[in-house]
Design a protein around this motif. Structure first.
Motif, short mmCIF file in Angstrom:
data_model
loop_
_atom_site.label_atom_id
_atom_site.label_comp_id
_atom_site.label_asym_id
_atom_site.label_seq_id
_atom_site.Cartn_x
_atom_site.Cartn_y
_atom_site.Cartn_z
N HIS A 49 21.11 -52.17 -25.91
CA HIS A 49 20.38 -53.23 -26.17
C HIS A 49 18.94 -52.66 -25.68
N ARG A 50 18.20 -52.78 -26.96
CA ARG A 50 16.88 -52.22 -26.88
C ARG A 50 16.59 -50.74 -26.37
N GLY A 51 17.68 -49.98 -26.86
CA GLY A 51 17.85 -48.49 -26.55
C GLY A 51 18.56 -48.29 -25.42
N SER A 52 18.78 -49.07 -24.57
CA SER A 52 19.44 -48.67 -23.24
C SER A 52 20.61 -49.36 -23.13
N PRO A 53 21.64 -48.60 -22.32
CA PRO A 53 22.93 -48.76 -21.97
C PRO A 53 22.92 -50.27 -21.41
N VAL A 54 24.32 -50.65 -21.60
CA VAL A 54 24.56 -52.14 -21.10
C VAL A 54 25.68 -52.13 -20.29
N HIS A 55 25.94 -53.14 -19.30
CA HIS A 55 27.10 -52.94 -18.37
C HIS A 55 27.87 -54.34 -18.47
N GLN A 56 28.98 -54.52 -18.12
CA GLN A 56 29.93 -55.50 -18.35
C GLN A 56 29.83 -56.40 -16.75
N ARG A 57 29.86 -57.65 -17.13
CA ARG A 57 29.91 -58.65 -15.69
C ARG A 57 31.04 -59.57 -16.18
N THR A 58 32.10 -59.40 -15.21
CA THR A 58 33.32 -60.05 -15.17
C THR A 58 32.94 -61.55 -14.40
N MET A 59 33.23 -62.61 -14.48
CA MET A 59 32.81 -63.91 -14.03
C MET A 59 34.04 -64.78 -13.96
N VAL A 60 34.63 -65.55 -12.65
CA VAL A 60 35.67 -66.00 -12.79
C VAL A 60 35.47 -67.49 -12.12
N ARG A 61 36.46 -68.51 -12.39
CA ARG A 61 36.34 -69.84 -12.02
C ARG A 61 37.72 -70.48 -11.71
N SER A 62 37.81 -70.84 -10.47
CA SER A 62 39.13 -71.65 -10.53
C SER A 62 39.35 -73.11 -10.76
N LEU A 63 40.30 -73.46 -11.27
CA LEU A 63 40.67 -74.76 -12.13
C LEU A 63 41.21 -75.68 -11.04
N ARG B 269 20.42 -64.72 -19.30
CA ARG B 269 20.58 -66.27 -19.86
C ARG B 269 22.04 -66.59 -19.64
N ALA B 270 22.68 -65.89 -20.25
CA ALA B 270 24.34 -66.10 -20.17
C ALA B 270 24.83 -66.08 -18.78
N VAL B 271 24.27 -65.26 -17.97
CA VAL B 271 24.94 -65.24 -16.50
C VAL B 271 24.56 -66.19 -15.79
N ARG B 272 23.28 -66.64 -16.13
CA ARG B 272 22.80 -67.77 -15.31
C ARG B 272 23.36 -69.30 -15.67
N PHE B 273 23.65 -69.18 -16.98
CA PHE B 273 24.25 -70.56 -17.47
C PHE B 273 26.14 -70.51 -17.03
N PHE B 274 26.42 -69.32 -17.01
CA PHE B 274 28.15 -69.44 -16.38
C PHE B 274 28.09 -69.84 -14.97
N GLU B 275 26.78 -69.27 -14.22
CA GLU B 275 26.86 -69.59 -12.75
C GLU B 275 26.65 -71.16 -12.60
N ARG B 276 25.86 -71.82 -13.58
CA ARG B 276 25.59 -73.18 -13.46
C ARG B 276 27.16 -74.14 -13.62
N THR B 277 27.92 -73.36 -14.62
CA THR B 277 29.03 -74.07 -14.81
C THR B 277 30.09 -73.84 -13.90
N GLY B 278 29.79 -73.13 -12.77
CA GLY B 278 30.92 -72.76 -11.67
C GLY B 278 31.41 -71.54 -11.78
N PHE B 279 31.15 -70.37 -12.35
CA PHE B 279 31.77 -69.20 -12.63
C PHE B 279 31.04 -68.48 -11.53
N ASP B 280 31.80 -67.64 -10.89
CA ASP B 280 31.10 -66.56 -9.88
C ASP B 280 31.24 -65.16 -10.29
N ARG B 281 30.67 -64.30 -9.85
CA ARG B 281 30.43 -63.02 -10.23
C ARG B 281 31.61 -62.12 -9.42
#
Length: 212
Positions: A198-212, A174-186
């Motif tokens: 999360h729910r017993g499973s490992p999680v992974h980091q997603r870095t996102m960037v946007r130029s101003l 949900r968060a990744v989709r929101f950030f993409e809608r606001t102009g951030f790229d993976r």
């Protein structure tokens, strides 16, 4: 919905909001100790850069916030803030946090043995600003998150920043989709976040960037 800057009188209400705003997300609680988590991800922004902290209020009550930083190089790193919180709150002697950090050590060792990357701070002069955003469940879908994001990005650009980055979780779709809608790229790989589950499973980091 009102979007405004932080004032010192907001401190207690904002801390209470931070405890509940992430409910249901993979980062609802990291190691199960709210005060030390706030000492890493909220308090330094109130103390060191309150001018980059913006609030969403509805009928006078806070329902969301964005804690930002224009120049990350001039701000304590996440690793430094976490080390301070561990010492201040003696987290290695608290059952829940101690279990988290022990698991983090094991995760890091396994990843190193397998040649896999692990999550860490992000530094790149092209995107020196960064942010953390949280909106309570009752304010989702109201435009509060988008308005907070727009306010901070305008502030960062007006301060001379060439770009902004953020770090979320791959599993927080949900968060990744929101950030993409606001102009951030993976950007970059999806390294393991040691210790976090999360729910017993490992999680992974997603870095996102946007130029101003």
């Amino acid at each position: 919905m009102e979007i405004r800057g932080f004032t010192e009188s907001d401190r207690d209400e904002l801390r209470a909001l931070a405890r509940r705003a992430g409910a249901g997300s993979p980062t609802e609680s990291l190691w199960g100790h709210a005060d030390s988590e706030a000492a890493v991800y909220l308090d330094p922004y109130m103390d060191l850069e309150p001018g980059s902290l913006f609030l969403a209020a509805h009928d006078g009550a806070l329902v969301g916030y964005l804690a930002g930083c224009v120049d990350s190089a001039a701000f304590p790193s996440e690793e430094q803030r976490m080390d301070q919180a561990i010492r201040r709150y003696r987290l290695v002697f608290r059952r829940g946090p101690a279990a988290f950090f022990a698991r983090a050590v094991l995760d890091t060792l396994r990843a190193k043995f397998r040649g896999q990357p692990t999550a860490g701070d992000f530094t790149d002069p092209r995107w020196p600003s960064h942010l953390h955003i949280n909106v309570a469940a009752e304010a989702r879908g109201t435009g509060a998150a988008g308005a907070l994001m727009a306010r901070f990005l305008e502030h960062a650009a007006a301060s001379g920043s060439p770009g902004c980055h953020l770090q979320t979780l791959v599993e927080n779709t949900r968060a990744v989709r929101f950030f993409e809608r606001t102009g951030f790229d993976r950007l970059g790989p999806e390294p393991l976040v040691p210790g976090l589950r999360h729910r017993g499973s490992p999680v992974h980091q997603r870095t996102m960037v946007r130029s101003l």
